[in-house]
Write a protein that holds these residues in place. Structure first.
Motif, PDB file in Angstrom:
ATOM      1  N   GLU A  47       1.968  77.218 -29.311  1.00  0.00           N
ATOM      2  CA  GLU A  47       2.892  77.513 -28.221  1.00  0.00           C
ATOM      3  C   GLU A  47       2.155  78.211 -27.095  1.00  0.00           C
ATOM      4  OE1 GLU A  47       7.081  79.868 -27.466  1.00  0.00           O
ATOM      5  OE2 GLU A  47       6.493  79.320 -29.486  1.00  0.00           O
ATOM      6  N   LEU A  48       2.368  77.735 -25.878  1.00  0.00           N
ATOM      7  CA  LEU A  48       1.746  78.292 -24.694  1.00  0.00           C
ATOM      8  C   LEU A  48       2.839  78.883 -23.828  1.00  0.00           C
ATOM      9  CD1 LEU A  48      -0.792  78.595 -22.881  1.00  0.00           C
ATOM     10  CD2 LEU A  48      -0.198  76.371 -21.914  1.00  0.00           C
ATOM     11  N   GLU A  49       2.876  80.203 -23.713  1.00  0.00           N
ATOM     12  CA  GLU A  49       3.912  80.869 -22.925  1.00  0.00           C
ATOM     13  C   GLU A  49       3.563  80.790 -21.441  1.00  0.00           C
ATOM     14  OE1 GLU A  49       5.014  84.790 -24.158  1.00  0.00           O
ATOM     15  OE2 GLU A  49       4.772  84.274 -26.273  1.00  0.00           O
ATOM     16  N   VAL A  50       4.584  80.493 -20.629  1.00  0.00           N
ATOM     17  CA  VAL A  50       4.420  80.462 -19.171  1.00  0.00           C
ATOM     18  C   VAL A  50       5.631  81.132 -18.543  1.00  0.00           C
ATOM     19  CG1 VAL A  50       2.995  78.373 -19.084  1.00  0.00           C
ATOM     20  CG2 VAL A  50       5.453  78.157 -19.028  1.00  0.00           C
ATOM     21  N   ASP A  51       5.455  81.675 -17.334  1.00  0.00           N
ATOM     22  CA  ASP A  51       6.610  82.269 -16.671  1.00  0.00           C
ATOM     23  C   ASP A  51       7.441  81.162 -16.015  1.00  0.00           C
ATOM     24  OD1 ASP A  51       5.460  81.640 -14.194  1.00  0.00           O
ATOM     25  OD2 ASP A  51       4.668  83.639 -13.893  1.00  0.00           O
ATOM     26  N   GLY A  52       8.635  81.471 -15.613  1.00  0.00           N
ATOM     27  CA  GLY A  52       9.567  80.488 -15.084  1.00  0.00           C
ATOM     28  C   GLY A  52       9.059  79.748 -13.861  1.00  0.00           C
ATOM     29  N   ILE A  53       8.419  80.449 -12.931  1.00  0.00           N
ATOM     30  CA  ILE A  53       7.907  79.819 -11.708  1.00  0.00           C
ATOM     31  C   ILE A  53       6.783  78.861 -12.047  1.00  0.00           C
ATOM     32  CG2 ILE A  53       6.713  80.264  -9.522  1.00  0.00           C
ATOM     33  CD1 ILE A  53       8.287  82.930  -9.414  1.00  0.00           C
ATOM     34  N   GLU A  54       5.882  79.282 -12.915  1.00  0.00           N
ATOM     35  CA  GLU A  54       4.765  78.437 -13.319  1.00  0.00           C
ATOM     36  C   GLU A  54       5.262  77.185 -14.038  1.00  0.00           C
ATOM     37  OE1 GLU A  54       0.387  79.279 -15.224  1.00  0.00           O
ATOM     38  OE2 GLU A  54       2.091  80.320 -16.089  1.00  0.00           O
TER      39      GLU A  54
ATOM     40  N   SER B 106      10.530  79.904 -23.233  1.00  0.00           N
ATOM     41  CA  SER B 106       9.875  79.782 -21.925  1.00  0.00           C
ATOM     42  C   SER B 106       8.399  79.432 -22.081  1.00  0.00           C
ATOM     43  CB  SER B 106      10.022  81.063 -21.113  1.00  0.00           C
ATOM     44  OG  SER B 106      11.370  81.313 -20.849  1.00  0.00           O
ATOM     45  N   GLY B 107       8.147  78.374 -22.843  1.00  0.00           N
ATOM     46  CA  GLY B 107       6.778  77.943 -23.041  1.00  0.00           C
ATOM     47  C   GLY B 107       6.695  76.513 -23.516  1.00  0.00           C
ATOM     48  N   PHE B 108       5.474  75.995 -23.576  1.00  0.00           N
ATOM     49  CA  PHE B 108       5.229  74.650 -24.058  1.00  0.00           C
ATOM     50  C   PHE B 108       4.859  74.706 -25.530  1.00  0.00           C
ATOM     51  CE2 PHE B 108       4.691  74.319 -19.517  1.00  0.00           C
ATOM     52  CZ  PHE B 108       5.346  73.130 -19.233  1.00  0.00           C
ATOM     53  N   VAL B 109       5.411  73.767 -26.318  1.00  0.00           N
ATOM     54  CA  VAL B 109       5.219  73.752 -27.760  1.00  0.00           C
ATOM     55  C   VAL B 109       4.643  72.397 -28.162  1.00  0.00           C
ATOM     56  CG1 VAL B 109       6.372  73.947 -30.001  1.00  0.00           C
ATOM     57  CG2 VAL B 109       7.194  75.281 -28.059  1.00  0.00           C
ATOM     58  N   CYS B 110       3.618  72.410 -29.009  1.00  0.00           N
ATOM     59  CA  CYS B 110       3.035  71.177 -29.528  1.00  0.00           C
ATOM     60  C   CYS B 110       3.991  70.567 -30.547  1.00  0.00           C
ATOM     61  CB  CYS B 110       1.685  71.446 -30.185  1.00  0.00           C
ATOM     62  SG  CYS B 110       0.901  69.953 -30.835  1.00  0.00           S
ATOM     63  N   MET B 111       4.220  69.262 -30.422  1.00  0.00           N
ATOM     64  CA  MET B 111       5.166  68.577 -31.292  1.00  0.00           C
ATOM     65  C   MET B 111       4.506  67.938 -32.514  1.00  0.00           C
ATOM     66  SD  MET B 111       7.919  69.310 -29.814  1.00  0.00           S
ATOM     67  CE  MET B 111       9.083  68.304 -30.705  1.00  0.00           C
ATOM     68  N   GLU B 112       3.188  68.092 -32.659  1.00  0.00           N
ATOM     69  CA  GLU B 112       2.492  67.527 -33.809  1.00  0.00           C
ATOM     70  C   GLU B 112       2.887  68.284 -35.079  1.00  0.00           C
ATOM     71  OE1 GLU B 112       0.250  64.885 -34.283  1.00  0.00           O
ATOM     72  OE2 GLU B 112       1.034  64.374 -32.305  1.00  0.00           O
ATOM     73  N   PRO B 113       3.212  67.545 -36.143  1.00  0.00           N
ATOM     74  CA  PRO B 113       3.550  68.211 -37.413  1.00  0.00           C
ATOM     75  C   PRO B 113       2.376  69.078 -37.896  1.00  0.00           C
ATOM     76  CG  PRO B 113       4.033  65.859 -37.520  1.00  0.00           C
ATOM     77  CD  PRO B 113       3.295  66.096 -36.238  1.00  0.00           C
ATOM     78  N   GLY B 114       2.697  70.274 -38.273  1.00  0.00           N
ATOM     79  CA  GLY B 114       1.679  71.181 -38.809  1.00  0.00           C
ATOM     80  C   GLY B 114       0.927  71.985 -37.764  1.00  0.00           C
ATOM     81  N   CYS B 115       1.154  71.743 -36.481  1.00  0.00           N
ATOM     82  CA  CYS B 115       0.430  72.502 -35.453  1.00  0.00           C
ATOM     83  C   CYS B 115       1.276  73.689 -34.997  1.00  0.00           C
ATOM     84  CB  CYS B 115       0.065  71.629 -34.259  1.00  0.00           C
ATOM     85  SG  CYS B 115      -0.826  72.546 -32.956  1.00  0.00           S
ATOM     86  N   GLY B 116       2.310  73.435 -34.195  1.00  0.00           N
ATOM     87  CA  GLY B 116       3.188  74.508 -33.737  1.00  0.00           C
ATOM     88  C   GLY B 116       2.595  75.414 -32.683  1.00  0.00           C
TER      89      GLY B 116
END
Length: 53
Positions: free
Chosen positions: A31-38, A19-29
């Motif tokens: 993650e920004l957690e957000v609730d379902g409504i947001e 339930s969050g956004f994840v950076c797809m750049e190699p070596g970064c990883g």
């Protein structure tokens, strides 16, 4: 969305498992957690969020 972790201008991916956004750049990883409504507000097209009178 620019990654706050590495500054990459590439789009971050939404992960249903965490339930969050994840950076797809190699070596970064970052993650920004957000609730379902947001997350729904971020992912919905703007025209679907506008209420018609």
């Amino acid at each position: 969305m620019i990654c706050p972790g590495c500054g990459s201008p590439n789009e971050m991916a939404y992960s249903v498992l965490s339930s969050g956004f994840v950076c797809m750049e190699p070596g970064c990883g970052f993650e920004l957690e957000v609730d379902g409504i947001e997350a729904r507000e971020i992912l919905e097209p703007a025209d679907e969020l506008v209420a018609c009178a």
